[in-house]
Write a protein that holds these residues in place. Sequence first.
Motif, PDB file in Angstrom:
ATOM      1  N   GLU A   1       1.304  -4.763   2.121  1.00 41.53           N
ATOM      2  CA  GLU A   1       2.093  -5.916   2.652  1.00 41.53           C
ATOM      3  C   GLU A   1       3.523  -5.953   2.117  1.00 41.53           C
ATOM      4  N   CYS A   2       3.828  -5.223   0.963  1.00 35.26           N
ATOM      5  CA  CYS A   2       5.060  -5.200   0.635  1.00 35.26           C
ATOM      6  C   CYS A   2       6.104  -4.435   1.724  1.00 35.26           C
ATOM      7  N   LEU A   3       5.680  -3.239   2.492  1.00 34.38           N
ATOM      8  CA  LEU A   3       6.118  -2.372   3.256  1.00 34.38           C
ATOM      9  C   LEU A   3       6.441  -3.370   4.727  1.00 34.38           C
ATOM     10  N   ASP A   4       5.263  -4.000   4.903  1.00 35.31           N
ATOM     11  CA  ASP A   4       5.150  -4.966   6.003  1.00 35.31           C
ATOM     12  C   ASP A   4       6.350  -5.976   6.006  1.00 35.31           C
ATOM     13  N   LYS A   5       6.413  -6.744   4.481  1.00 32.89           N
ATOM     14  CA  LYS A   5       7.469  -7.679   4.561  1.00 32.89           C
ATOM     15  C   LYS A   5       8.882  -7.324   4.606  1.00 32.89           C
ATOM     16  N   LEU A   6       9.223  -5.867   4.229  1.00 29.94           N
ATOM     17  CA  LEU A   6      10.315  -5.250   4.413  1.00 29.94           C
ATOM     18  C   LEU A   6      10.921  -5.026   5.767  1.00 29.94           C
ATOM     19  N   LYS A   7      10.032  -5.193   6.697  1.00 31.03           N
ATOM     20  CA  LYS A   7      10.479  -5.231   7.987  1.00 31.03           C
ATOM     21  C   LYS A   7      11.267  -6.533   8.522  1.00 31.03           C
ATOM     22  N   ASP A   8      11.083  -7.411   7.740  1.00 30.95           N
ATOM     23  CA  ASP A   8      11.571  -8.784   8.155  1.00 30.95           C
ATOM     24  C   ASP A   8      12.724  -9.215   7.269  1.00 30.95           C
ATOM     25  N   ILE A   9      12.689  -8.821   5.817  1.00 31.13           N
ATOM     26  CA  ILE A   9      13.593  -9.352   4.814  1.00 31.13           C
ATOM     27  C   ILE A   9      14.105  -8.328   4.053  1.00 31.13           C
ATOM     28  N   ASN A  10      15.357  -8.558   3.840  1.00 33.52           N
ATOM     29  CA  ASN A  10      16.112  -7.262   2.919  1.00 33.52           C
ATOM     30  C   ASN A  10      16.338  -8.082   1.516  1.00 33.52           C
ATOM     31  N   PRO A  11      15.243  -7.959   0.555  1.00 30.91           N
ATOM     32  CA  PRO A  11      15.564  -8.566  -0.836  1.00 30.91           C
ATOM     33  C   PRO A  11      16.749  -7.722  -1.731  1.00 30.91           C
ATOM     34  N   ASP A  12      17.475  -8.580  -2.498  1.00 32.14           N
ATOM     35  CA  ASP A  12      18.185  -8.258  -3.294  1.00 32.14           C
ATOM     36  C   ASP A  12      17.597  -7.066  -4.625  1.00 32.14           C
ATOM     37  N   LEU A  13      16.243  -7.197  -4.551  1.00 32.33           N
ATOM     38  CA  LEU A  13      15.790  -6.499  -5.699  1.00 32.33           C
ATOM     39  C   LEU A  13      14.138  -6.643  -5.377  1.00 32.33           C
ATOM     40  N   ILE A  14      13.337  -5.531  -5.781  1.00 25.35           N
ATOM     41  CA  ILE A  14      11.922  -5.525  -5.549  1.00 25.35           C
ATOM     42  C   ILE A  14      11.305  -5.297  -7.060  1.00 25.35           C
ATOM     43  N   LEU A  15      10.587  -6.319  -7.651  1.00 29.26           N
ATOM     44  CA  LEU A  15       9.669  -6.072  -8.831  1.00 29.26           C
ATOM     45  C   LEU A  15       8.439  -5.607  -8.208  1.00 29.26           C
ATOM     46  N   LEU A  16       8.092  -4.401  -8.819  1.00 29.53           N
ATOM     47  CA  LEU A  16       6.994  -3.732  -8.429  1.00 29.53           C
ATOM     48  C   LEU A  16       6.078  -3.325  -9.430  1.00 29.53           C
ATOM     49  N   ASP A  17       4.675  -3.619  -9.138  1.00 30.60           N
ATOM     50  CA  ASP A  17       3.741  -3.262 -10.161  1.00 30.60           C
ATOM     51  C   ASP A  17       3.067  -1.837  -9.813  1.00 30.60           C
ATOM     52  N   ILE A  18       2.455  -1.008 -10.819  1.00 32.01           N
ATOM     53  CA  ILE A  18       2.107   0.357 -10.527  1.00 32.01           C
ATOM     54  C   ILE A  18       0.586   0.265 -10.293  1.00 32.01           C
ATOM     55  N   MET A  19       0.086  -0.698 -10.949  1.00 30.09           N
ATOM     56  CA  MET A  19      -1.452  -0.286 -10.910  1.00 30.09           C
ATOM     57  C   MET A  19      -2.075  -1.206  -9.867  1.00 30.09           C
ATOM     58  N   MET A  20      -2.062  -0.830  -8.867  1.00 33.19           N
ATOM     59  CA  MET A  20      -2.458  -1.440  -7.588  1.00 33.19           C
ATOM     60  C   MET A  20      -3.452  -0.770  -6.656  1.00 33.19           C
ATOM     61  N   GLU A  21      -4.183  -1.525  -5.910  1.00 29.12           N
ATOM     62  CA  GLU A  21      -5.238  -0.506  -5.037  1.00 29.12           C
ATOM     63  C   GLU A  21      -5.133  -1.201  -3.690  1.00 29.12           C
ATOM     64  N   PRO A  22      -5.294  -0.368  -2.507  1.00 27.04           N
ATOM     65  CA  PRO A  22      -5.635   0.965  -2.855  1.00 27.04           C
ATOM     66  C   PRO A  22      -4.422   1.846  -2.914  1.00 27.04           C
ATOM     67  N   MET A  23      -3.092   1.191  -2.350  1.00 22.47           N
ATOM     68  CA  MET A  23      -1.826   1.954  -2.456  1.00 22.47           C
ATOM     69  C   MET A  23      -1.153   1.340  -4.007  1.00 22.47           C
ATOM     70  N   ASP A  24      -0.843   2.581  -4.681  1.00 19.81           N
ATOM     71  CA  ASP A  24      -0.328   2.136  -6.141  1.00 19.81           C
ATOM     72  C   ASP A  24       1.259   2.090  -6.025  1.00 19.81           C
ATOM     73  N   GLY A  25       1.959   1.697  -6.940  1.00 21.19           N
ATOM     74  CA  GLY A  25       3.305   1.147  -7.036  1.00 21.19           C
ATOM     75  C   GLY A  25       4.121   2.461  -6.786  1.00 21.19           C
ATOM     76  N   TRP A  26       3.560   3.741  -7.461  1.00 23.68           N
ATOM     77  CA  TRP A  26       4.468   4.785  -6.997  1.00 23.68           C
ATOM     78  C   TRP A  26       4.589   5.255  -5.619  1.00 23.68           C
ATOM     79  N   GLU A  27       3.264   5.205  -5.223  1.00 29.66           N
ATOM     80  CA  GLU A  27       3.220   5.387  -3.563  1.00 29.66           C
ATOM     81  C   GLU A  27       4.120   4.369  -2.812  1.00 29.66           C
ATOM     82  N   THR A  28       4.061   3.139  -3.007  1.00 27.89           N
ATOM     83  CA  THR A  28       4.487   1.920  -2.417  1.00 27.89           C
ATOM     84  C   THR A  28       6.194   2.361  -2.646  1.00 27.89           C
ATOM     85  N   LEU A  29       6.736   2.848  -3.875  1.00 30.14           N
ATOM     86  CA  LEU A  29       7.885   3.040  -4.154  1.00 30.14           C
ATOM     87  C   LEU A  29       8.549   4.308  -3.212  1.00 30.14           C
ATOM     88  N   GLU A  30       7.414   5.653  -2.911  1.00 31.45           N
ATOM     89  CA  GLU A  30       8.071   6.565  -2.050  1.00 31.45           C
ATOM     90  C   GLU A  30       8.218   5.981  -0.890  1.00 31.45           C
TER      91      GLU A  30
END
Length: 208
Positions: free
Chosen positions: A36-65
């Motif tokens: 959902e984060c990656l999808d939202k970034l198609k429409d918005i350009n935030p000044d900062l992202i606060l990202l948790d690591i322990m998420m499923e199925p895509m964790d924070g590190w994979e999202t970061l990459e």
Amino acid sequence: MNTILVVDDSPMIVDVFVAMLERGGYNPVASYSGPECLDKLKDINPDLILLDIMMEPMDGWETLENIKTNPETREIPVMMLTAKQLTPEEAQEYGAYIEDYVMKPTTHRQLYDAIEYILKRREKISFGVEMAKKAGIEDQIIDEFERLSRSVDVSKRLLRILESTYSLDDDDVRVGENIERAIKSMEMSIKLQEERLEQINKLFGVDK
């Protein structure tokens, strides 16, 4: 008003941070998963992202990459805001991608201070880049200055977290050889980067 994207798979935690950010005068946007984060970034350009690591199925590190390998989003600063203890391996692998690593739970003031520090650091680096361009400094040197100015600061922050986590100065606590070696390697890397940054600052005519 700075827009901040909050990413966590716990709706309750997202709600807490959204409320904290609103109270601090920021414009928070909620996201409840990596995709959902990656999808939202198609429409918005935030000044900062606060990202948790322990998420499923895509964790924070994979999202970061995904964020940092996409030319459209890689310049967006990302702060890891998580309950997961940082490991030396994570610090070495992902340190170049993140702006800070803040442990949950955190207070309003700690969160605001961390956010403002990141935003002001980026502003300061951007000003330095602009001045260097006006002075006719080579693009390659400017790029190196920009990278090192951020990475040295972030790496020192991550190193302090690791030293605190693994209690290297506590003789009563035994730390694994691999962990101690990784932390010492990180210290040496930071020292070399600081020396190079100091050389570039002198070239720019700036005192460290």
